[in-house]
Structures are given as structure tokens and as C-alpha cells.
Design a protein around this motif. Structure first.
Motif, PDB file in Angstrom:
ATOM      1  N   UNK A 112      93.871  82.020 102.580  1.00 58.58           N
ATOM      2  CA  UNK A 112      93.143  83.209 102.137  1.00 58.58           C
ATOM      3  C   UNK A 112      92.721  84.062 103.310  1.00 58.58           C
ATOM      4  N   UNK A 113      91.817  84.956 103.050  1.00 56.36           N
ATOM      5  CA  UNK A 113      91.359  85.910 104.048  1.00 56.36           C
ATOM      6  C   UNK A 113      89.924  85.596 104.474  1.00 56.36           C
ATOM      7  N   UNK A 114      89.706  85.467 105.767  1.00 59.37           N
ATOM      8  CA  UNK A 114      88.368  85.190 106.270  1.00 59.37           C
ATOM      9  C   UNK A 114      87.377  86.277 105.914  1.00 59.37           C
ATOM     10  N   UNK A 115      87.849  87.500 105.818  1.00 62.42           N
ATOM     11  CA  UNK A 115      86.979  88.607 105.442  1.00 62.42           C
ATOM     12  C   UNK A 115      86.504  88.525 103.997  1.00 62.42           C
ATOM     13  N   UNK A 116      87.169  87.709 103.202  1.00 67.15           N
ATOM     14  CA  UNK A 116      86.811  87.555 101.788  1.00 67.15           C
ATOM     15  C   UNK A 116      85.973  86.307 101.540  1.00 67.15           C
ATOM     16  N   UNK A 117      85.664  85.576 102.582  1.00 71.87           N
ATOM     17  CA  UNK A 117      84.988  84.292 102.436  1.00 71.87           C
ATOM     18  C   UNK A 117      83.689  84.387 101.632  1.00 71.87           C
ATOM     19  N   UNK A 118      82.887  85.405 101.888  1.00 71.75           N
ATOM     20  CA  UNK A 118      81.614  85.522 101.157  1.00 71.75           C
ATOM     21  C   UNK A 118      81.856  85.813  99.678  1.00 71.75           C
ATOM     22  N   UNK A 119      82.901  86.568  99.375  1.00 75.17           N
ATOM     23  CA  UNK A 119      83.223  86.841  97.970  1.00 75.17           C
ATOM     24  C   UNK A 119      83.779  85.599  97.285  1.00 75.17           C
ATOM     25  N   UNK A 120      84.593  84.808  98.011  1.00 77.29           N
ATOM     26  CA  UNK A 120      85.066  83.535  97.466  1.00 77.29           C
ATOM     27  C   UNK A 120      83.861  82.633  97.161  1.00 77.29           C
ATOM     28  N   UNK A 121      82.924  82.583  98.115  1.00 78.34           N
ATOM     29  CA  UNK A 121      81.732  81.736  97.962  1.00 78.34           C
ATOM     30  C   UNK A 121      80.920  82.141  96.729  1.00 78.34           C
ATOM     31  N   UNK A 122      80.776  83.432  96.506  1.00 78.79           N
ATOM     32  CA  UNK A 122      80.026  83.907  95.335  1.00 78.79           C
ATOM     33  C   UNK A 122      80.634  83.372  94.040  1.00 78.79           C
ATOM     34  N   UNK A 123      81.962  83.404  93.953  1.00 79.00           N
ATOM     35  CA  UNK A 123      82.653  82.926  92.753  1.00 79.00           C
ATOM     36  C   UNK A 123      82.417  81.434  92.557  1.00 79.00           C
ATOM     37  N   UNK A 124      82.574  80.666  93.619  1.00 80.43           N
ATOM     38  CA  UNK A 124      82.425  79.212  93.533  1.00 80.43           C
ATOM     39  C   UNK A 124      80.982  78.829  93.210  1.00 80.43           C
TER      40      UNK A 124
END
Length: 113
Positions: free
Chosen positions: A24-36
Motif C-alpha cells: 500500500x501507500x505510506x501516505x494513506x496509512x492514517x486513512x487505513x488505520x481509521x478504517x481498521x
């Protein structure tokens, strides 16, 4: 009251579990975290490599998600060492937040059933 205690126990159990997002994209990590975290799990995101000792810090692994279009072969191979405890592995063709959300929601439904 009994249902409330059961849902609190389920929430606590989920909070003790970790979803590994590989690639995935490191820049999207916070958005991934929100979903999880919306589903009560914690998340570890490994974009380039899995650091030494990562298995010990990950806790109980509930799910491993590999974003195949944005993962190196070396990272994919390192992930194999983390695939323990019978955790399901889901391969996503897209590194998008919506693809991750769909996979997490499907897994949450299966665990609830």
C-alpha cells in the motif's frame, strides 16, 4: 444487559487483535488505520519492510491484508513469517481505502457470525 456484556467482551477481544496491512501507500496509512480501528482492531502497516521483532509487537494477529499491486516481493516473503495463529490472509488488487474497507467489513461480518 446480557447482550451488552457480550458486546463489550467482543469489543475487548477485537481491540486485542491486530490487522497487518502489507504494502500500500505510506501516505494513506492514517486513512487505513481509521478504517481498521472503526471495527475495533488495531493496525500495523508495513509499506517497505517488516522490522526485526515486529511479530512480538504485533499482538494477536486477526487478519493479514496484502495489497499486491503495491508490495515488493521481499516484503511479501517477509510477511510469510508473520502468518501465524491461523490468521486469514486477504490479497487486494487495489491499495485504495475503499478496497481495504470492503475487506475489513467482510471479515468483521464473518467473525460476528
Amino acid at each position: 444487559m446480557k447482550t451488552e456484556k457480550r458486546s463489550q467482551a467482543v469489543d475487548r477481544k477485537r481491540a486485542e487483535q491486530t490487522v497487518l496491512v502489507i504494502g500500500g501507500s505510506g501516505g494513506m496509512s492514517s486513512r487505513y488505520r481509521d478504517v481498521v480501528e472503526k471495527h475495533g482492531w488495531s493496525m500495523r502497516h508495513y509499506e517497505n519492510r517488516v522490522p526485526p521483532g515486529a511479530r512480538h509487537g504485533a499482538g494477536r494477529i486477526a487478519l493479514i491484508i496484502i495489497m499486491v499491486t503495491m508490495v515488493s516481493h521481499a516484503l511479501r516473503d517477509q510477511m510469510q513469517s508473520l502468518a501465524v495463529d491461523g490468521a486469514p490472509v486477504i490479497y487486494l488488487r487495489s491499495a485504495s481505502v475503499s478496497a481495504l474497507k470492503a475487506a475489513i467489513e467482510q471479515q468483521a461480518e464473518q467473525k460476528a457470525a
